[in-house]
Design an enzyme around this catalytic site. Sequence first.
Site, mmCIF file in Angstrom:
data_model
loop_
_atom_site.group_PDB
_atom_site.id
_atom_site.type_symbol
_atom_site.label_atom_id
_atom_site.label_comp_id
_atom_site.label_asym_id
_atom_site.label_seq_id
_atom_site.Cartn_x
_atom_site.Cartn_y
_atom_site.Cartn_z
ATOM 1 N N LYS A 112 3.322 -5.121 -7.677
ATOM 2 C CA LYS A 112 3.978 -4.523 -8.505
ATOM 3 C C LYS A 112 3.574 -5.221 -10.104
ATOM 4 O O LYS A 112 3.526 -4.263 -10.913
ATOM 5 C CB LYS A 112 5.398 -4.188 -8.570
ATOM 6 C CG LYS A 112 5.650 -3.438 -7.403
ATOM 7 C CD LYS A 112 7.299 -2.960 -7.422
ATOM 8 C CE LYS A 112 7.570 -2.030 -6.234
ATOM 9 N NZ LYS A 112 7.497 -2.805 -4.902
HETATM 10 C C1 LIG Z 1 7.673 -1.922 -3.759
HETATM 11 C C2 LIG Z 1 7.138 -2.598 -2.634
HETATM 12 C C3 LIG Z 1 6.655 -2.118 -1.462
HETATM 13 C C4 LIG Z 1 6.599 -0.389 -1.510
HETATM 14 O O1 LIG Z 1 5.585 0.048 -2.150
HETATM 15 P P1 LIG Z 1 5.712 1.525 -2.733
HETATM 16 O O2 LIG Z 1 4.444 1.842 -3.297
HETATM 17 O O3 LIG Z 1 7.011 1.823 -3.461
HETATM 18 O O4 LIG Z 1 5.573 2.350 -1.311
HETATM 19 C C5 LIG Z 1 6.278 -2.670 -0.125
HETATM 20 N N1 LIG Z 1 6.218 -4.281 -0.369
HETATM 21 C C6 LIG Z 1 6.792 -4.753 -1.571
HETATM 22 C C7 LIG Z 1 6.875 -6.441 -1.622
HETATM 23 C C8 LIG Z 1 7.263 -4.264 -2.651
HETATM 24 O O5 LIG Z 1 7.837 -4.959 -3.699
#
Ligand SMILES: *Cc1c(COP(=O)(O)O)cnc(C)c1O
Length: 429
Positions: free
Chosen positions: A107
Amino acid sequence: MKFYSTKDRSYKVSFKDAIFNSLPPDNGLYYPETIPHLDSNFFEGLSSKSKEEIGFEVAWNFIENEIPERDLRRIVEETISFDFPLVQVVDHIYSLELFHGPTWAFKDLGARFLSRCMRHFIQQEDRKVNILVATSGDTGGAVAAGFHGIEGVDVTILYPKNKVSDLQQKQLTTWGANINALEVDGTFDDCQRLVKAAFLDQELNSKLSLSSANSINIARLIPQMFYYFFAFQQLGNWEEVVVSVPSGNYGNLSAGLFAKKMGLPIKRFIAASNSNDIVPSYLISGQYEPKPSIETYANAMDVGAPSNFVRMLEFFDGEVENMRALISGFSLSDPKILDTMNECHQSTRYLLDPHGAIGYQALKAELNKNETGIFLETAHPVKFMDVVKKVVKHPPGFESKIAEMDVRESTYTPISKSFDNFKSYLLNR
Ligand SMILES: *Cc1c(COP(=O)(O)O)cnc(C)c1O
């Protein structure tokens, strides 16, 4: 390029409006008017391109002249100033490690790109923005890191009490300055509901210039396309590649679909979920049935109503058959997540985090003989120490990462899950 509302294709806005508004007024999601196909020159030259060049070309196709070329190049460079290694775990299965950024999860990418695009527009106009973000753990930290110190932007992060790891909490609450952390007495879905309600509240919108940094913001999806290209570049072999995406709100998978449409020859995807198996169930039954979220070891994917699902529907013209042709579902329970982490660590010494474990196991279970699998390793295992410790007592290198966070002091404001409280907090701060 314009971005339209998934609820009304005739309602179109610029990239700038799409990122500052986050959501169209009809509560749909912004979607690119077209997903451009990159030309064959791009792909033929991919192996010798720098990652900055790849990122720029992908982003430029969506943003075009709204951000001048020189500025967009700088934004992309800053966004991806760390590594995205593709690591072989077993025969035919590779981990695309997306955790080498400042808060150790993928993210970081979306947050850094969004904050820098906003900074670009804010500098031109001298405007002020209030960012609201709901987090199940990782988003908030990444957004805090991405926006900390960015002038003209105030950030409010809502996270569910007792549902994020200690380290995640530190990454949410230790910034100060323009970053405010709210600990909500409720679930992630409550946090998400509060943020959505704020965007629909007229009084708040007339008094504060609200904006979102959740994966509903289109600026998060654009940089999340980059690393699918980086993966292919490192893999070299482009035949029969299956990508397994550990999913919660389905931002990553949506970005993967866009990357495929831009010409990347991904054969198919696996929507790898924890026990919150809303999309895998949809792929079986054809019925989309959101549910309250269930707590799991892979807590960043504890989502009962995936916000990007409407973008996936849009991509497939609302037809479950079309989606089935490209995506299969997979779901893994908590005990099986632990088994997977154990099995993988014992046989290969590779330590998975609980989210990556689901992606890895989906490939172990579903990959056909002639196929090569890539799973997204979405976070560093150190972020989920409680779970990891059930597998390895003293993972090497983790102590120093934890010590680095331990010394930082937390400040946060506890609030209830009532919208009125949240609203008055925002108005009176
Ligand atoms: C946010 C997150 C996900 C999920 O990702 P999306 O794009 O919302 O489906 C998976 N793994 C981790 C570690 C995350 O922080």
